[in-house]
Each structure stands twice: as C-alpha cells, then as structure tokens.
Scaffold this active site. Structure first.
Site, PDB file in Angstrom:
ATOM      1  N   CYS A 287       2.875  13.936  63.995  1.00  0.00           N
ATOM      2  CA  CYS A 287       3.753  12.888  63.463  1.00  0.00           C
ATOM      3  C   CYS A 287       3.822  12.844  61.933  1.00  0.00           C
ATOM      4  CB  CYS A 287       3.358  11.516  63.985  1.00  0.00           C
ATOM      5  SG  CYS A 287       2.503  11.512  65.541  1.00  0.00           S
TER       6      CYS A 287
ATOM      7  N   ARG B  70      -8.235  17.823  69.163  1.00  0.00           N
ATOM      8  CA  ARG B  70      -8.890  16.509  69.173  1.00  0.00           C
ATOM      9  C   ARG B  70     -10.271  16.673  69.782  1.00  0.00           C
ATOM     10  NH1 ARG B  70      -3.760  12.852  71.274  1.00  0.00           N
ATOM     11  NH2 ARG B  70      -2.409  13.455  69.552  1.00  0.00           N
TER      12      ARG B  70
ATOM     13  N   GLN C  90       1.465  20.030  72.310  1.00  0.00           N
ATOM     14  CA  GLN C  90       2.366  18.956  72.725  1.00  0.00           C
ATOM     15  C   GLN C  90       3.805  19.436  72.638  1.00  0.00           C
ATOM     16  OE1 GLN C  90       1.020  16.215  69.589  1.00  0.00           O
ATOM     17  NE2 GLN C  90       0.456  14.807  71.231  1.00  0.00           N
TER      18      GLN C  90
ATOM     19  N   ASP D 244       6.255  18.008  71.489  1.00  0.00           N
ATOM     20  CA  ASP D 244       6.403  16.794  70.701  1.00  0.00           C
ATOM     21  C   ASP D 244       7.780  16.701  70.063  1.00  0.00           C
ATOM     22  OD1 ASP D 244       5.372  14.500  69.728  1.00  0.00           O
ATOM     23  OD2 ASP D 244       4.016  15.413  68.278  1.00  0.00           O
TER      24      ASP D 244
ATOM     25  N   HIS E 256       9.890  13.732  67.259  1.00  0.00           N
ATOM     26  CA  HIS E 256       9.959  12.409  66.644  1.00  0.00           C
ATOM     27  C   HIS E 256      11.394  12.106  66.294  1.00  0.00           C
ATOM     28  CE1 HIS E 256       5.718  13.524  66.200  1.00  0.00           C
ATOM     29  NE2 HIS E 256       5.544  12.272  66.537  1.00  0.00           N
TER      30      HIS E 256
ATOM     31  N   LYS F 200       5.206   1.306  74.617  1.00  0.00           N
ATOM     32  CA  LYS F 200       5.545   2.631  75.105  1.00  0.00           C
ATOM     33  C   LYS F 200       5.929   2.643  76.566  1.00  0.00           C
ATOM     34  CE  LYS F 200       0.679   3.750  75.923  1.00  0.00           C
ATOM     35  NZ  LYS F 200      -0.367   4.746  75.856  1.00  0.00           N
TER      36      LYS F 200
ATOM     37  N   HIS G 223       8.121   8.398  69.107  1.00  0.00           N
ATOM     38  CA  HIS G 223       7.398   9.610  69.526  1.00  0.00           C
ATOM     39  C   HIS G 223       7.819   9.877  70.958  1.00  0.00           C
ATOM     40  CE1 HIS G 223       4.034   8.855  66.546  1.00  0.00           C
ATOM     41  NE2 HIS G 223       4.495   7.639  66.689  1.00  0.00           N
TER      42      HIS G 223
END
Length: 650
Positions: free
Chosen positions: A338, A367, A385, A387, A389, A473, A519
């Site tokens: 992000c 992580r 991910q 991912d 945004h 979310k 996200h």
RNA sequence: GCUGUUGUAGCUCAGGGGUAGAGCACUUCCUUGGUAAGGAAGAGGUCUCGGGUUCAAAUCCCGAUAACAGCUCCA
C-alpha cells in the site's frame, strides 16, 4: 389451557405446562422420537420444560442447527460427568457445542496430564453413563446459592463466570452426579447420545486470553446413531485425502525446505504453471476493468513504514530491519504494497478527472507470522498478494465496491466456488477510539459497503468489531477440506493512509481534496488461493488450469517417433502436453498418481500410427475412442472454451 | 508465541541400549505388447541436528529445529 401456534400458522390448544416432548407426541410417534429441542417464542428450550403461556413453537430435530446444538451441548455435559468420575478434582471451564461437535475446557486435578490414550477410557465411560439414561434437569438458583455451591467445590472458573452473571437468570443443569452452571437447552436424558468419538486434545487459554492459564480442551463429536458416526468418519477421511499439503506434494506443485526457512514456500514447475495461469487470467480481467499494472521493490526504507504507521504498530513483530554500510540507514522487507502505491499516487498532481486510479500489483510480501500459525500454503511468511489500490472520491466508493464484487464473482464462477460466504466487518460501536477516521466517514463507508453488497445481490453477515483499525471491509470466506474457514477475497476502505501520506486531488472547484483508498485482493494471496482451489477440486483442476492437459503414451518404443509427432502437432495448437515414453505396461502407468490428475491420455500404437489417429482416454470418464489428431484438438478446445465461456459471458 | 504430539529409505509407516526393517515407488532382467498385470534380482538411510548418561545411543536424558493439532494472532 394454552394456545400453541405452529410454524405453518395452525393453532392447537394444550394443557398449561405442556412440554415440547408432549407436543411432539401429540403430533406423531416418529416426531417424538426425533425431536431434540423446541423453540418457544424464538427461544430454544428443553423438551421437558413446561410451557405456561400461549406460544409460538417450532420443534427442532437433528436437521436443525438448534437440535444438533442441544445434542452436542448435552454431550459436553456427559463428557464432563465422565471426566469427573474418572478424574476426581477436575475443575471445569466452559463446554459448548461448536459447528461440528463440542468441547470442554478442563483443568485436571492432582497434576494429572491427559494424553490421547486416555480419551478412549473417557469415551467408554460416556457410553456407560449414556446407557444409564440420566435425565438432564434444569434448576433455577440464586446467584448466592450458585456462588456458594461452586466455591465449596473449588470450581474457580465457574465462580468467575457466575460473578459476571445477573442474579435471577442463573440456572443449573444436573444429570447423574454432575451439576453444571448452564443456560441450556439440553436433551431430556443421556440415552439419546448413542455414538461418541473424542477427536482431539489440545491446550486452550482460559477465556481465550493468552495471559490466562492454559486449560486442557477435549474435542468430541456425538451422534444419535452409530451409523452416522461411521459416515462422519468416512467424510473426514475423504477430506484428509483432499488436503492441499498432501495433494501439493503428490502433484509436485510446491514444497517447503527446512534449509530455506519456515513458512517460505517454493513453487515447483507444475505449481508455477498453475499459478502463472491464474495470474494471467486475473491480469486480463483487471485490464478490462481499467486497472494499471505496476511493480514495486521488495525492500524499502524503514521511513516509509514510519510514515504509514505500520512500523510503530507491527515493527516489533516483523522480520527485523536490514542495515547497510551507511550509518543509520535502515531497510525492511516489504510487508505490504500500500505505501508504495501511495507514493506512486503522489508522483504527480492528480485531478478529479483521473479518478478512480487503480494500481494493481502481484506484490510479494513478507510477514513474520507466529511460528504456531503457519499452515501449509494458507498461512505463510512470504506470499504474493494479487493486490490493488483504488484511489477515488468519497462518492465513488460504492461504485468501486460493486465493480470489485463483479471481479470476485467472475473469478469464483470460473473456478466453481459456490459455497463461499461474505462478511461485512464494521467497527465496534462501543469502542470507537480503537479506530481512526471521523464518524461521518465511517458511517458513509459502512453504508456504501452494505448497499453495494445488497445491490449486487450478495448475502452477507455483518459483524461488529471486526473492521480493521483504518476502515470497514468486505471479506469472502471459503471453507477448506475439513471445514476450517479461510478468508480469500477482501475489499477494504482506508481513510488512514491517504491522511498519513497527505494524498490529494484537485476537484472541479479547484480546491484540494483528500481521496479515499480501497485495498482489494480477490484471491487474497496466490498461495492461499491455490491451497483452497486444491481442496475444492482435490487436484482435478478445471481444464484451463490443469498443469498438463494431455499425456501421450506410446505403447512401446517402436512408436516413440509417432508419439513425438503427435506431441508436436498438439503443441502447435496451444494444448499443453507431456510425453510419457517409459514404454511400460499401460495399466501400470494409469495407476501412477501423477498421471491420474491429467485429464486426457492419448495411447498410440500400431493401429493409431497406421491410421494417423490417437486413442483417447479421459481420466475418470472412460474411453472416448479413437479419433484423428485434429478431432482431438477440437474436442479439447471445446471443453476448455466451455469452461471459459462462464468467465467471459458473465 | 503457548500447550501437546511427532520426526527412521522418494512416499506411508513398523521397530528399538549391541551398527537398520516392511509395503508402495525406483533400477535391471524375465513373462505379457492394448487400458489399474505377474515374477526375480538390485539400489536407497550420519535413524532431524547438537550435547549428556553409558563399555556401547537411532533407541534413555537435556537443548535446538521442523511438521502436525488446538489456543492466541493475522497490516
């Protein structure tokens, strides 16, 4: 007399004090045998509790969650009684029914440590007690009585629970020699519980708090018939066969190595093929939806995460900072994409006309998950991910949400995921200080999510207090082979990062405004998604994802050349192939675990070579006969197209 | 991270204070050339790693490590 209203609207009169069991008996003999609990004005009651007022009643059997719940909850009490007899001095925590089965948290006295081997004896004792047909009796008690009773017996956990309860609403349930603090409801007696299996033994913190003492939790399941238990055991075994860790190893999709490190999966060639196809599918889909693909680095100056606030919150629990020869310079492995995308947003001044801006990245992040949390591909320390945004104006949130839901629907449909659930996570209204952002923004965002889901016809459960600290979310959950829930797709609103990174755009009014960030990751992560995909399909992937679609088997080495020829023709047509020229007996090859997962097998020998044909065998669906190579190519393409149609015509 | 269980051949696992076992898989050979065949021989292991006890440790003890189950956690 009392008036009892049934679910179909009919009304019958009964003597006051009539019980659920009486009512069932008055309807049919069979029902009286099957009924387990009863709903009285929406509250679930024991079958033996008298109804003294007019009421709306529904009888629950094994087919109802409430019926099963009463059954398993009673089983937990039965287990507690058995434990009390076998291990005097045992202290009891809580013992509820769960989604499938029940558990009881206990602290065995006298420094006894229970092991798996002891469970059998407990099971046996339970069966014995069940046979003696003890009634479950409900008793109302005052708070003082309850406290006295349990204090005297040194049941410290029960005393703690009672202290939190309101006087006048406390009940005991007793069966045999066992008395438990309990709200109920329960079965009429223990004889209902015919088949029992204690499944596992584990530690669990008292009241789920890491700082509390760890109790021993015993899990079990029980059924009204022995046959049902046997069926359940078969089902569990089948689920174990579909476990992605097992299938992944057998199919050579991915591996772990102690030498590389915990939770760091390595994708083997076939797994990589599968993953690549999923990625390119999503890439195409996102391109159609006006996403822009970007790439960001794997390590990043720690300052970026200080700006985003993640370092303060998660820095201690992350892979630790990497230093450089330069004094004071610190980097860290990227735990999320992000902040990078925020920096990209700031690359140049933005106008409202550009919004929404959608940056997508297959971003690999690291992580440091607690070691006990790691689990196959579903929970790892390095993962990618899918991912993206989305930066938009506040009144675009709902529309963007709907578009993301569209993408998720297309994916789930293409992969035949039907039994997912969707969860809307909102903030805890009693604990607002845990969250950042203004009330107004939260309300707006929460409303936008709920409306977007509704307008897309998505059924959701709304859960308070599950929101991230930076915004509400919407998550999509899918179950794995043994029923554990995993979160896959996620869409989250974020007010925090635009604030911290001071993102802005120039509005039509020529003023600066703050965009909202969304996200989203429809797969969640490639790792977790592939894991769930494997468990759904048992390794029999949809044709367009199968690591190899066709295996060509020459019957003896005389036909290797012809087989090679077939292979070349197929490869020209985009069909994925593998040649198996071990020239062994065919029957033997078919048993080969690896080949079992390939949907088409082409056997070539003398007849085929002379007629320029192939013998087609479709795994699991038998012989499709001999045909020319062109015909075969058409057949495969038709099947693949059929599957892709679901995607593109959606 | 916590509690518990486990770690022996490529896989599934048995064994267990005196230098290592089975089934499947693998290699070679024989039989059978056609849709889940049979036989023979062979190759494969620092018994997860480190320390201790012992004349002797894969086995017992301690520690580390990894996997599994559950709890806690999950940006």
């Amino acid at each position: 007399m009392v008036k009892i209203t049934f679910p179909d609207g009919s009304i019958r009169e009964y003597e006051s004090g009539v019980t659920g069991l009486d009512i069932a008996k008055s309807i049919s003999h069979k029902l009286a045998k099957e009924v387990l609990a009863v709903s009285v004005n929406g509250e679930t009651w024991d079958l033996t509790r008298g109804i003294a007022t007019d009421a709306t009643v529904k009888l629950y059997t094994w087919d109802d969650e409430e019926g099963k719940h009463a059954f398993w909850h009673s089983s937990a009490h039965l287990m507690a009684e058995a434990l009390q007899e076998l291990y005097p001095g045992t202290k009891f925590g809580i013992g509820p029914a769960i989604e499938s089965g029940f558990y009881y948290d206990i602290e065995p006295g006298n420094d006894i440590v229970l092991t798996d081997k002891d469970l059998e004896a407990v099971e046996k004792k339970m069966v014995e007690l069940s046979g003696s047909r003890q009634e479950y009796q409900r008793v109302d008690v005052s708070k003082k009585e309850a406290l006295d009773y349990f204090s005297k017996r040194n049941e410290t956990y029960k005393v703690e629970l009672i202290n939190d309860l309101e006087d006048g609403k406390i009940t005991y349930y007793q069966q045999g020699t066992f008395t438990d603090l309990c709200r109920g409801p329960h079965l009429p007696d223990t004889s209902y519980i015919k088949a029992i299996k204690l499944t596992s033994l584990a530690g669990a913190y008292w009241r789920g708090n890491e700082k509390n003492k760890m109790l021993t939790r015993i899990y079990g399941i029980a059924f009204p018939k022995q046959k049902m238990l046997e069926e359940w055991l078969v089902l569990m075994e089948e689920a174990r066969q579909r476990d992605h860790r097992k299938v992944g190893k057998e199919m050579e999709l991915f591996m772990f190595s102690q030498a590389v490190g915990q939770g760091l999966p390595m994708w083997l060639p076939k797994g990589t093929m599968l993953r690549d196809r999923l990625e390119s599918f999503l890439r195409k889909l996102q391109k159609k939806h006006d996403y822009q693909q970007v790439i960001t680095p794997h390590i990043t100056n720690v300052n970026l995460y200080k700006t985003s606030g993640h370092f303060q919150k998660y820095g201690k629990d992350s892979f630790q900072v990497i230093t450089t020869p330069q004094e004071g310079e610190e980097f860290m492995l990227k735990p999320m994409n992000c902040p990078h995308h925020c920096e990209m947003y700031k690359f140049k001044p933005r106008s409202y006309k550009e919004l929404p801006i959608r940056f997508a990245e297959f971003g690999t992040v690291y992580r440091y998950e607690q070691s006990g949390e790691l689990h196959g591909l579903t929970r790892v320390r390095g993962f990618t991910q899918d991912d993206a945004h989305l930066f938009c104006m506040p009144d675009q949130i709902k529309d963007e949400f709907k578009k993301v839901i569209d993408i998720i629907f297309i994916i789930f449909k293409a992969l035949d995921f039907n039994d997912f659930t969707a969860q809307v996570s909102l903030r805890d209204p009693n604990n607002k200080e845990k969250y950042i952002g203004s009330d107004e923004n939260w309300e707006k965002a929460e409303r936008a999510i709920i409306e977007a889901a509704e307008e897309k016809g998505l059924k959701t459960n709304v859960v308070l207090g599950e929101a991230a600290f930076y915004g509400p979310k919407l998550d999509f959950m899918v179950k794995d082979a043994i029923g554990r829930k995993w979160q896959l797709g996620t869409i989250q609103v974020d007010y925090n990062l635009p604030e911290r990174f001071e993102l802005e755009y120039t509005g039509a009014d020529n003023q600066k405004h703050r965009p909202v960030m969304i996200h989203r990751a429809p797969f969640g992560s490639m790792e977790r998604f592939v894991a769930v995909l494997i468990e759904h399909t048992g390794g029999k992937f949809p044709l367009w994802l199968t690591p190899e679609q066709v295996v060509v088997l020459p019957i003896s080495e005389k036909f290797n050349d012809y087989a090679q020829n077939v292979l070349n023709l197929l490869n020209n047509s985009d069909i994925r192939t593998v040649l198996d020229d071990r020239n062994e007996k065919i029957g033997r090859k078919i048993r080969d675990n690896e080949l079992k997962k390939i949907p088409f097998m082409l056997v070539v020998g003398e007849n085929e070579a002379s007629q320029q044909q192939v013998s087609v065998r479709r795994q699991g669906r038998g012989d499709a006969g001999s045909m020319s190579i062109d015909e075969f190519i058409k057949l495969v393409n038709k099947e693949v197209d059929g599957q892709l149609e679901a995607i593109y015509n959606y």
